[in-house]
Design a protein around this motif. Structure first.
Motif, PDB file in Angstrom:
ATOM      1  N   GLN A 263       0.831  -1.209   0.000  1.00 32.29           N
ATOM      2  CA  GLN A 263       0.000   0.000   0.000  1.00 32.29           C
ATOM      3  C   GLN A 263       0.865   1.258   0.000  1.00 32.29           C
ATOM      4  OE1 GLN A 263      -0.457  -2.625   1.909  1.00 32.29           O
ATOM      5  NE2 GLN A 263      -2.591  -3.299   1.796  1.00 32.29           N
ATOM      6  N   ASP A 264       1.919   1.245   0.814  1.00 31.42           N
ATOM      7  CA  ASP A 264       2.832   2.390   0.840  1.00 31.42           C
ATOM      8  C   ASP A 264       3.452   2.611  -0.534  1.00 31.42           C
ATOM      9  OD1 ASP A 264       2.831   3.646   3.311  1.00 31.42           O
ATOM     10  OD2 ASP A 264       4.101   2.125   4.223  1.00 31.42           O
TER      11      ASP A 264
ATOM     12  N   GLN B 237       2.410   1.662  -3.416  1.00 30.53           N
ATOM     13  CA  GLN B 237       1.427   2.068  -4.426  1.00 30.53           C
ATOM     14  C   GLN B 237       1.210   3.576  -4.382  1.00 30.53           C
ATOM     15  OE1 GLN B 237       0.161   0.195  -6.760  1.00 30.53           O
ATOM     16  NE2 GLN B 237      -1.012   1.881  -7.655  1.00 30.53           N
ATOM     17  N   GLN B 238       1.123   4.154  -3.168  1.00 30.43           N
ATOM     18  CA  GLN B 238       0.960   5.607  -3.072  1.00 30.43           C
ATOM     19  C   GLN B 238       2.172   6.332  -3.637  1.00 30.43           C
ATOM     20  OE1 GLN B 238       1.110   7.396   0.784  1.00 30.43           O
ATOM     21  NE2 GLN B 238       0.544   9.423   0.015  1.00 30.43           N
TER      22      GLN B 238
ATOM     23  N   GLY C 185       2.006   8.459  -7.184  1.00 29.50           N
ATOM     24  CA  GLY C 185       2.260   9.883  -6.995  1.00 29.50           C
ATOM     25  C   GLY C 185       3.484  10.363  -7.744  1.00 29.50           C
TER      26      GLY C 185
ATOM     27  N   CYS D 111       0.689   9.269   5.605  1.00 32.98           N
ATOM     28  CA  CYS D 111       0.825   9.473   4.167  1.00 32.98           C
ATOM     29  C   CYS D 111       2.217  10.025   3.839  1.00 32.98           C
ATOM     30  CB  CYS D 111      -0.247  10.438   3.647  1.00 32.98           C
ATOM     31  SG  CYS D 111      -1.922   9.771   3.750  1.00 32.98           S
TER      32      CYS D 111
ATOM     33  N   LEU E  90      -1.803  13.754  -6.620  1.00 30.70           N
ATOM     34  CA  LEU E  90      -1.962  12.664  -5.667  1.00 30.70           C
ATOM     35  C   LEU E  90      -0.957  12.717  -4.529  1.00 30.70           C
ATOM     36  CD1 LEU E  90      -2.577   9.742  -8.194  1.00 30.70           C
ATOM     37  CD2 LEU E  90      -4.277  11.070  -6.914  1.00 30.70           C
ATOM     38  N   LEU E  91       0.273  13.100  -4.821  1.00 32.24           N
ATOM     39  CA  LEU E  91       1.322  13.117  -3.804  1.00 32.24           C
ATOM     40  C   LEU E  91       1.471  14.538  -3.282  1.00 32.24           C
ATOM     41  CD1 LEU E  91       3.503  11.361  -2.411  1.00 32.24           C
ATOM     42  CD2 LEU E  91       5.081  12.072  -4.215  1.00 32.24           C
TER      43      LEU E  91
END
Length: 391
Positions: free
Chosen positions: A126-127, A129-130, A134, A201, A384-385
């Motif tokens: 999950q990390d 993917q962000q 981004g 995040c 996104l980021l």
């Protein structure tokens, strides 16, 4: 220079917390209060401050994330008691490999050992993917900004970007205005400094496009740390690096006129540059010619490498010096690091330079505040980021 960490991407992440006995974690410190605790997957609420040592205080919490519990389970019979010995072995390997980061200000001892953390930074799927989505989006956005600024300049004319922020920045090269990038891309590589906030995040601190560092150190970091924790690396679905490096070099070659037969060189300022170890290591790993400015020459708007057998054409250049020093004919006249006539060879489409000269204005932190709106204009997407607030 802060200690560098390794990245491990874990394939099948679970959400529950796994209890680990306090005795087994006695050597691992807590994060400072209010900071994200990577090992426990949440914000540390304990009073007081943590320390930087990995062998120090006794934990008051024994909950760790599943991937950290799995990593610790592969330490062997000695468990965490083996960490000091592993640390000593790691330090010795860094020294024996000549892995250094030069310090210009220290004239008596210009080289110092690379600072490396023993414990890796384990990223869940999950990390990652962000981060991946981004970063890829930001690369598309930065490429769009470069294309517009050195092309039709719609963003400047519409007021979406201030003229002073672009054309008033020393990293903007008027000499490159109107030229098309070789291979159709201005940016082939970029570096992003990220930090994990207390919200869990990832946030962007800065971006580097002129001569981004890190690829060589990343390789050596991975090699050294994987040797210290070979069982964990074999068992935990660690994402490999080799394929990414092959894809990068192949992409550079395919964007040149010579295609897969292209001769790519890595341009270094020389052995006194602070990251010269990385230049030499990366060139050897990627199979590139390691060159300095005086090894190259431009003839008839084409770039050549001087050799004992005569001039050999160079179709692509992975540069590791800032744009100002690239061409003494058009930029800094006192530069002995660049190649006279290089910019003209780039404008003529005869040599790919990664990245295309003129991206320095993208590194300004003043640009970060404009990027959310620019993303809506150029990509029709929300950014996104997130980046830290800047003015």
């Amino acid at each position: 220079m802060q200690s560098q960490t390794q990245t491990i991407a874990i394939a099948n992440e679970r959400q529950e917390q796994t209890p680990v006995t306090r005795d087994s974690l006695r050597a691992v410190d807590l994060a400072p209060a209010g900071h994200w605790d990577e090992m426990r997957g949440g914000v540390s609420t304990l009073p007081g401050e943590g320390t930087n040592s990995i062998f120090g205080s006794v934990l008051q919490s024994t909950q760790v994330t599943p991937h950290w519990a799995e990593f610790l389970s592969h330490l062997g019979a000695a468990g965490l008691q083996s960490l000091p010995a592993r640390h000593e072995t790691m330090v010795k390997q860094v020294r024996d490999n000549g892995m250094t980061y030069n310090v210009y200000a220290n004239a008596d001892q210009p080289q110092r050992p690379w600072s490396l953390d023993l414990l890796p930074l384990i990223l869940s799927s999950q990390d990652w993917q962000q981060i991946q989505t981004g970063v890829v989006q930001r690369m598309r956005l930065l490429e769009g900004i470069m294309s517009d600024v050195y092309g039709m300049q719609h963003l400047l004319k519409q007021g979406a970007l201030p003229y002073a922020l672009v054309q008033g920045h020393p990293g903007y090269l008027h000499d490159m205005q109107g030229s098309s990038p070789v291979g159709g891309r201005h940016l082939n590589l970029a570096a992003f400094d990220l930090v994990k906030g207390s919200d869990g995040c990832w946030w962007l601190l800065s971006q580097r496009t002129q001569a981004p560092s890190g690829l060589g150190y990343l390789l050596e970091n991975r090699q050294i740390i994987s040797n210290q924790f070979s069982s964990a690396f074999e068992a935990m679905s660690v994402q490999g690096l080799a394929a990414s490096y092959r894809s990068f070099v192949n992409a550079l070659k395919l964007r040149t006129k010579a295609g897969m037969q292209a001769h790519i060189a890595l341009l270094t300022p020389g052995p006194y540059n602070e990251t010269y170890f990385e230049h030499a290591y990366l060139a050897r790993y990627l199979g590139l010619s390691l060159v300095q400015g005086n090894d190259l020459t431009v003839r008839d708007e084409k770039l050549y490498l001087k050799t004992l057998q005569g001039l050999q054409p160079v179709h692509g250049l992975l540069k590791r010096l800032d744009d100002d020093w690239l061409d003494p004919l058009e930029l800094r006249a006192e530069s002995t690091l660049g190649v006279p006539g290089l910019l003209q060879a780039v404008r003529s489409g005869n040599v790919l330079v990664a990245n295309t000269p003129g991206s320095g204005f993208l590194e300004s932190n003043a640009l970060l505040g404009f990027l959310p709106q620019l993303s809506r204009i150029l990509l029709q997407e929300e950014l996104l980021l997130p980046a830290i607030p800047s003015w």
